[in-house]
Design an enzyme around this catalytic site. Structure first.
Site, mmCIF file in Angstrom:
data_model
loop_
_atom_site.group_PDB
_atom_site.id
_atom_site.type_symbol
_atom_site.label_atom_id
_atom_site.label_comp_id
_atom_site.label_asym_id
_atom_site.label_seq_id
_atom_site.Cartn_x
_atom_site.Cartn_y
_atom_site.Cartn_z
ATOM 1 N N ASP A 94 17.236 87.165 -27.143
ATOM 2 C CA ASP A 94 16.849 85.752 -26.675
ATOM 3 C C ASP A 94 17.242 85.688 -25.384
ATOM 4 O O ASP A 94 18.612 86.036 -25.043
ATOM 5 C CB ASP A 94 17.873 85.151 -27.724
ATOM 6 N N ASN A 269 12.963 78.658 -32.701
ATOM 7 C CA ASN A 269 14.539 79.097 -32.420
ATOM 8 C C ASN A 269 15.425 78.390 -33.124
ATOM 9 O O ASN A 269 15.632 77.034 -32.434
ATOM 10 C CB ASN A 269 14.432 79.512 -30.854
HETATM 11 P P1 13P Z 1 19.427 75.484 -30.929
HETATM 12 O O1 13P Z 1 20.732 75.356 -30.168
HETATM 13 O O2 13P Z 1 19.033 74.192 -30.896
HETATM 14 O O3 13P Z 1 19.845 76.102 -32.208
HETATM 15 O O4 13P Z 1 18.513 76.687 -30.126
HETATM 16 C C1 13P Z 1 18.581 77.847 -30.185
HETATM 17 C C2 13P Z 1 17.740 78.601 -29.233
HETATM 18 O O5 13P Z 1 17.006 78.045 -28.700
HETATM 19 C C3 13P Z 1 17.882 80.019 -29.013
HETATM 20 O O6 13P Z 1 17.236 80.492 -27.964
HETATM 21 O O1 G3H Z 2 19.934 79.621 -26.451
HETATM 22 C C1 G3H Z 2 21.033 80.152 -26.531
HETATM 23 C C2 G3H Z 2 21.183 80.667 -27.995
HETATM 24 O O2 G3H Z 2 21.614 79.418 -28.701
HETATM 25 C C3 G3H Z 2 22.312 81.871 -27.668
HETATM 26 O O3 G3H Z 2 23.420 81.179 -27.206
HETATM 27 O O4 G3H Z 2 24.091 82.480 -25.686
HETATM 28 O O5 G3H Z 2 26.031 81.372 -26.975
HETATM 29 O O6 G3H Z 2 25.047 83.349 -27.822
HETATM 30 P P1 G3H Z 2 24.611 81.983 -26.853
HETATM 31 ZN ZN ZN Z 3 16.790 79.131 -26.335
#
Ligand code: 13P
Ligand code: G3H
Ligand code: ZN
Length: 324
Positions: A94, A269
């Site tokens: 991600d 997501n």
């Molecule tokens: P949220 O913070 O809305 O759960 O989004 C998660 C996300 O886009 C991870 O890439």
């Molecule tokens: O888009 C972001 C995701 O929620 C991941 O968050 O970088 O704190 O693991 P993080």
């Molecule tokens: Zn994201």
């Protein structure tokens, strides 16, 4: 020598997205950082017969350790079988922020990576994304790119204001990069504070007009929606009741997500809702059991709540249940 995701029993996202597009539903992309979250995601998706994308951010990879993650993903595949039903499972990076990070994930068992060049100028975004695609496709790893910037925190980058995706740019971006899916910005944002609204005030709707224009420009092409947590009020209330302070937390209403899931949006997501459900149940347990210090005692109800929540999302929001 790297390790292929195929040896771990994982799949890339190509077939998942094709079926989701035809069936008018979205694949859940749930973030995880630890064992309990992973167990809950797998249990919920097996019990609802849903394909799933296990999502790992750069921060999650640092937290859990890259080697541990590879074996956790392999364990997840075996755990699903043990629970009695084989579901398609992808392991996805991600918000990858560099070619090197994406390459390291491709070489370490990921079946899909996101390269997030959304904050870069258009030409630089294309150049970086194309480089990742060229590398990943040699190993049949699928790639997600992004156009448009979500407000909130995207990894280490914090954007004050969102910039909606410009539909005029999407065809050229997809054609020149060769990406397999495209993340867009239509009004969602990351985290638990998505809209600045006072209690009782309506939440501004997502920009479905922009999404429709993108669909017109890219017929049949898989679109990804980030920042799609609903910030479920029940969990916010529990957190606030048991010592937390999340005043003003608000997310994307479920009816907006259901509508998006029936469109070209093939991947939704969700991270924050998992964090909130988990925290709510841990807080509640520890508040009511101040003498308890066995982590199994307070993590178990949190894990059970996650299973319940993910099942609800698969069945009632994304429509991915019974599609595996
Ligand atoms: P949220 O913070 O809305 O759960 O989004 C998660 C996300 O886009 C991870 O890439
Ligand atoms: O888009 C972001 C995701 O929620 C991941 O968050 O970088 O704190 O693991 P993080
Ligand atoms: Zn994201």
């Amino acid at each position: 020598m790297g390790i292929s995701y195929k040896e771990l029993g994982l799949v890339n996202t190509r077939e998942m997205f094709k079926k989701a597009m035809e069936g008018k539903y979205a694949i859940p992309a749930y973030n995880f950082n630890n064992l309990e979250q992973l167990q809950a995601i797998i249990q919920a998706c097996v019990e609802t017969r849903s394909p799933v994308i296990l999502q790992v951010s750069k921060g999650a990879r640092q937290y859990a350790n890259a080697t541990m993650l590879r074996y956790m993903a392999m364990g997840a595949v075996e755990y699903a079988k043990e629970l009695g039903y084989e579901i398609p499972i992808a392991l996805h990076l991600d918000h990858g922020d560099s070619f090197e990070l994406c390459k390291a994930c491709v070489d370490n068992g990921f079946s899909s990576v996101m390269i997030d060049g959304s904050h870069l100028p258009f030409e630089e975004n294309i150049e970086l994304t194309r480089k990742v695609v060229e590398y990943a496709h040699q190993f049949d790893v699928t790639v997600e790119g992004e156009l448009g910037v979500l407000a909130g925190i995207e990894e280490d980058v914090q954007a004050e204001k969102s910039h909606y995706t410009n539909p005029d740019e999407v065809e050229e971006f997809v054609e020149r990069t060769g990406v397999d899916s495209l993340a867009i910005s239509i009004g969602t944002s990351h985290g638990a504070y998505k809209f600045k609204v006072k209690p009782g005030e309506p939440i501004p709707p997502l920009r479905f007009d922009i999404l429709e224009e993108i669909e017109r420009r890219l017929p049949g092409f898989p679109i990804v929606l980030h920042g799609a947590s609903s910030v479920i009020p029940e969990y916010v209330e529990l957190i606030n009741k048991y010592g937390g302070n999340l005043e003003g937390a608000v997310g994307v209403p479920e009816d907006q997500l259901r509508k998006a899931a029936t469109s070209a949006v093939c991947k939704i997501n969700i991270d924050s809702d998992g964090r909130l459900a988990f925290t709510a149940k841990v807080r509640e347990f520890l508040w009511n059991n101040p003498k308890e210090f066995d982590p199994r005692k307070y993590l178990k109800p949190a894990r059970e709540e996650l299973v319940k929540m993910y099942k609800h999302k698969n069945i009632n929001v994304l429509g991915s249940a019974y599609k595996a």
